[in-house]
Design an enzyme around this catalytic site. Structure first.
Site, PDB file in Angstrom:
ATOM      1  N   GLY A  61      10.415   0.137   0.247  1.00 54.60           N
ATOM      2  CA  GLY A  61       9.346   0.179   1.525  1.00 54.60           C
ATOM      3  C   GLY A  61       9.466  -1.114   2.189  1.00 54.60           C
ATOM      4  O   GLY A  61       8.669  -1.422   3.226  1.00 54.60           O
ATOM      5  N   GLY A  63      11.781  -2.623   3.901  1.00 48.36           N
ATOM      6  CA  GLY A  63      12.010  -2.772   5.242  1.00 48.36           C
ATOM      7  C   GLY A  63      11.271  -1.820   6.280  1.00 48.36           C
ATOM      8  O   GLY A  63      11.116  -2.346   7.245  1.00 48.36           O
ATOM      9  N   ASP A  64      10.772  -0.887   5.754  1.00 50.01           N
ATOM     10  CA  ASP A  64       9.592  -0.145   6.597  1.00 50.01           C
ATOM     11  C   ASP A  64       8.556  -1.108   6.923  1.00 50.01           C
ATOM     12  O   ASP A  64       7.936  -0.950   7.939  1.00 50.01           O
ATOM     13  CB  ASP A  64       9.095   1.117   5.746  1.00 50.01           C
ATOM     14  CG  ASP A  64      10.223   2.343   5.381  1.00 50.01           C
ATOM     15  OD1 ASP A  64      11.229   2.088   6.092  1.00 50.01           O
ATOM     16  OD2 ASP A  64      10.046   3.133   4.578  1.00 50.01           O
ATOM     17  N   ASP A 100       5.957   2.967  -1.807  1.00 53.48           N
ATOM     18  CA  ASP A 100       6.794   2.375  -0.554  1.00 53.48           C
ATOM     19  C   ASP A 100       5.940   2.336   0.653  1.00 53.48           C
ATOM     20  O   ASP A 100       6.430   2.295   1.757  1.00 53.48           O
ATOM     21  CB  ASP A 100       7.797   3.597  -0.388  1.00 53.48           C
ATOM     22  CG  ASP A 100       7.108   4.974  -0.385  1.00 53.48           C
ATOM     23  OD1 ASP A 100       5.856   5.098  -0.406  1.00 53.48           O
ATOM     24  OD2 ASP A 100       7.989   5.985   0.176  1.00 53.48           O
TER      25      ASP A 100
END
Length: 122
Positions: A61, A63-64, A100
């Site tokens: 998570g 990168g998100d 995430d």
């Protein structure tokens, strides 16, 4: 910087592109990484400070969280340096929790960004 070397290729293939962003990660161990955000906007390059993440709980998570925070800054009309600083800080904070989904508010991310020690205040 790798992003700077690939920008001309992206511009050739996608001539209308205005923004590119990414993270640079240095992996020291599974729980210790260094993270820097990079941002290119209309021909100008910006870079966040380098964060040392010495107690990573969960990378899923991250990168998100980074992309979501960068997009939040773009939509909100932020300045490029503020956008990449905010996005990188949000990604770093996400590494401190399980799951995430980044659970931190905008104010918490901004508070973290201004903390000299890098401690998370809750």
């Amino acid at each position: 910087m790798r992003l700077l070397t690939i920008i001309p290729r992206y511009k050739k293939k996608y001539p209308n592109i205005q923004v590119l962003y990414a993270t640079k990660r240095e992996v020291i161990s599974a729980t210790f990484n260094k993270l820097t955000g990079v941002y290119w906007h209309d021909g100008e390059y910006y870079e966040s400070k380098k964060y040392e993440m010495k107690a990573i709980v969960d990378r899923i998570g991250g990168g998100d969280a980074f992309s979501g925070a960068v997009l939040h800054g773009i939509i909100g009309g932020g300045k490029p340096q503020e956008i990449i600083d905010f996005g990188t800080a949000a990604a770093v904070l996400k590494h401190t929790i399980h799951g995430d989904c980044n659970q931190f508010s905008e104010d918490e991310v901004k508070e973290f960004m201004t903390a000299e020690s890098g401690k998370i205040m809750r």
